[in-house]
Design a protein around this motif. Structure first.
Motif, short mmCIF file in Angstrom:
data_model
loop_
_atom_site.label_atom_id
_atom_site.label_comp_id
_atom_site.label_asym_id
_atom_site.label_seq_id
_atom_site.Cartn_x
_atom_site.Cartn_y
_atom_site.Cartn_z
N ALA A 86 -76.05 28.72 11.77
CA ALA A 86 -76.99 28.60 12.89
C ALA A 86 -78.32 29.26 12.57
CB ALA A 86 -76.36 29.22 14.14
N LEU A 87 -78.29 30.36 11.82
CA LEU A 87 -79.55 31.01 11.41
C LEU A 87 -80.36 30.09 10.51
CD1 LEU A 87 -78.41 34.70 10.70
CD2 LEU A 87 -79.81 33.89 12.61
N ASP A 88 -79.68 29.34 9.66
CA ASP A 88 -80.39 28.38 8.81
C ASP A 88 -81.16 27.37 9.66
OD1 ASP A 88 -79.42 29.54 6.49
OD2 ASP A 88 -77.76 28.13 6.26
N ARG A 89 -80.60 27.04 10.82
CA ARG A 89 -81.24 26.07 11.72
C ARG A 89 -82.15 26.75 12.74
NH1 ARG A 89 -75.86 24.22 11.36
NH2 ARG A 89 -75.34 25.00 13.45
N ASN A 90 -82.27 28.07 12.65
CA ASN A 90 -83.13 28.83 13.55
C ASN A 90 -82.76 28.61 15.01
OD1 ASN A 90 -85.22 30.57 14.33
ND2 ASN A 90 -86.73 28.92 14.40
N ARG A 91 -81.47 28.67 15.30
CA ARG A 91 -81.01 28.53 16.68
C ARG A 91 -81.39 29.76 17.49
NH1 ARG A 91 -76.81 24.70 17.27
NH2 ARG A 91 -77.57 22.82 16.23
N ALA A 92 -81.81 29.54 18.72
CA ALA A 92 -82.22 30.65 19.58
C ALA A 92 -81.01 31.43 20.09
CB ALA A 92 -83.05 30.13 20.74
N VAL A 93 -80.08 30.75 20.72
CA VAL A 93 -78.88 31.37 21.28
C VAL A 93 -77.67 30.76 20.60
CG1 VAL A 93 -77.55 31.83 23.37
CG2 VAL A 93 -80.04 31.73 23.49
N ILE A 94 -76.86 31.59 19.98
CA ILE A 94 -75.72 31.13 19.20
C ILE A 94 -74.43 31.53 19.90
CG2 ILE A 94 -74.58 31.23 16.95
CD1 ILE A 94 -77.33 32.25 15.83
N VAL A 95 -73.64 30.53 20.31
CA VAL A 95 -72.36 30.79 20.98
C VAL A 95 -71.27 30.06 20.20
CG1 VAL A 95 -71.05 30.71 23.13
CG2 VAL A 95 -73.54 30.93 23.22
N PRO A 96 -70.55 30.75 19.32
CA PRO A 96 -69.51 30.09 18.53
C PRO A 96 -68.33 29.66 19.39
CG PRO A 96 -70.17 32.20 17.56
CD PRO A 96 -70.73 32.16 18.95
N GLY A 97 -67.80 28.47 19.11
CA GLY A 97 -66.64 27.97 19.83
C GLY A 97 -67.03 27.09 21.00
N ARG A 98 -66.43 25.90 21.08
CA ARG A 98 -66.79 24.96 22.14
C ARG A 98 -66.47 25.48 23.53
NH1 ARG A 98 -65.13 18.92 19.83
NH2 ARG A 98 -66.60 18.89 18.07
N ARG A 99 -65.31 26.09 23.68
CA ARG A 99 -64.93 26.60 25.01
C ARG A 99 -65.81 27.78 25.42
NH1 ARG A 99 -58.47 26.08 26.24
NH2 ARG A 99 -58.25 23.91 25.61
N ASN A 100 -66.15 28.61 24.46
CA ASN A 100 -67.06 29.71 24.77
C ASN A 100 -68.43 29.19 25.19
OD1 ASN A 100 -65.23 31.80 24.22
ND2 ASN A 100 -65.68 31.74 22.04
N ALA A 101 -68.91 28.15 24.50
CA ALA A 101 -70.20 27.56 24.86
C ALA A 101 -70.15 26.98 26.27
CB ALA A 101 -70.58 26.48 23.84
N TRP A 102 -69.02 26.37 26.61
CA TRP A 102 -68.87 25.81 27.96
C TRP A 102 -68.88 26.92 29.00
CZ3 TRP A 102 -65.35 26.45 31.89
CH2 TRP A 102 -65.43 25.53 32.94
N LEU A 103 -68.18 28.01 28.72
CA LEU A 103 -68.15 29.14 29.66
C LEU A 103 -69.54 29.75 29.85
CD1 LEU A 103 -64.85 30.94 28.62
CD2 LEU A 103 -65.29 29.74 30.78
#
Length: 257
Positions: A214-231
């Motif tokens: 994600a750092l390679d893509r310069n993501r602003a907010v990184i939330v690993p895991g699909r369920r975690n991202a949904w939460l």
């Protein structure tokens, strides 16, 4: 001149996993934690396995005077740090009024003040160098109030909002800022017995691998895991009173007894 990735809280857990993930990519490292003996072993192992230069510094970043001395050392050494990974943090669980105040103060000193000061000092150095990257580690808990771990959740909410604001401020300097918000992380040091079988729990190595990509893509907010991202998304759009109640019940049930 050699450029270093500096990782705080690098002696265990996610900090150690990030050190290994970056060393695997050939990055020179500066590891920071309180435990000198552990850092020495880790540095030797990473150097042997990946052939990279690994420096280390034992420092309690939650002690303002020690942090000042460490930052002065960095400035005088003229080492270029082009990636700062702020992993160092402490947790507190249980009823806030029952907590020892000195431990609550330690949490604030490390999770908020030390992180902010490192961003200020190294962010300025990176801006002078013409660029760099900062990764601050928050938590999935940053997206909602955290009864029974109120100070910890609030400190991580600070890290989340501070990092997003800093990202906008530093755009024109060439310094990139991201914030990592993992859910529960399993490591050899922290097994989380009540959540071992939960799909919300990821291994520290999984989180580190996801993060460096994600750092390679310069993501602003990184939330690993699909369920975690949904939460994380649900917490932002859900009712605040309901979020408080549900979060409190979950935290109280899973807090150490």
């Amino acid at each position: 001149m050699t450029r270093y990735a500096m990782i705080t809280g690098a002696s265990a857990g996610l900090g150690l996993a990030m050190a290994e993930a970056l060393a695997r990519r050939g990055r020179s490292l500066l590891l920071v934690a309180r435990q000198r003996d552990q850092l020495e072993i880790i540095a030797a192992e990473l150097t042997q396995r990946f052939g990279v230069e690994v420096l280390f510094r034992a420092c309690d970043l939650g002690e303002p005077l020690r942090l000042s001395g460490f930052l002065l050392e960095l400035e005088e050494s003229e080492r270029q740090i082009d990636l700062l990974v702020n992993c160092a943090a402490v947790r507190s669980y249980g009823h806030f009024l029952a907590q020892d105040w000195s431990q609550e103060q330690d949490l604030i000193e490390l999770n908020i003040l030390a992180l902010t000061r490192l961003c200020h000092a190294l962010g300025n150095a990176m801006a002078v160098q013409g660029g760099g990257q900062i990764l601050n580690v928050a938590s999935l808990a940053a997206f909602q109030p955290g009864p029974w771990m109120s100070s910890y959740a609030a400190s991580k909410a600070y890290v989340l909002h501070f990092s997003e604001g800093l990202r906008e401020e530093l755009k024109q300097t060439g310094v990139k800022v991201s914030v990592l918000c993992p859910g529960p992380v399993r490591s050899s040091q922290r097994r989380i017995p009540r959540l071992t079988d939960s799909s919300l729990v990821l291994d520290a190595e999984q989180v580190a691998l996801h993060t460096v990509r994600a750092l390679d893509r310069n993501r602003a907010v990184i939330v690993p895991g699909r369920r975690n991202a949904w939460l994380a998304r649900a917490a932002r759009v859900g009712s605040r009173w309901l979020t408080r109640i549900v979060s409190g019940r979950v935290n109280k049930a899973f807090a150490p007894h």
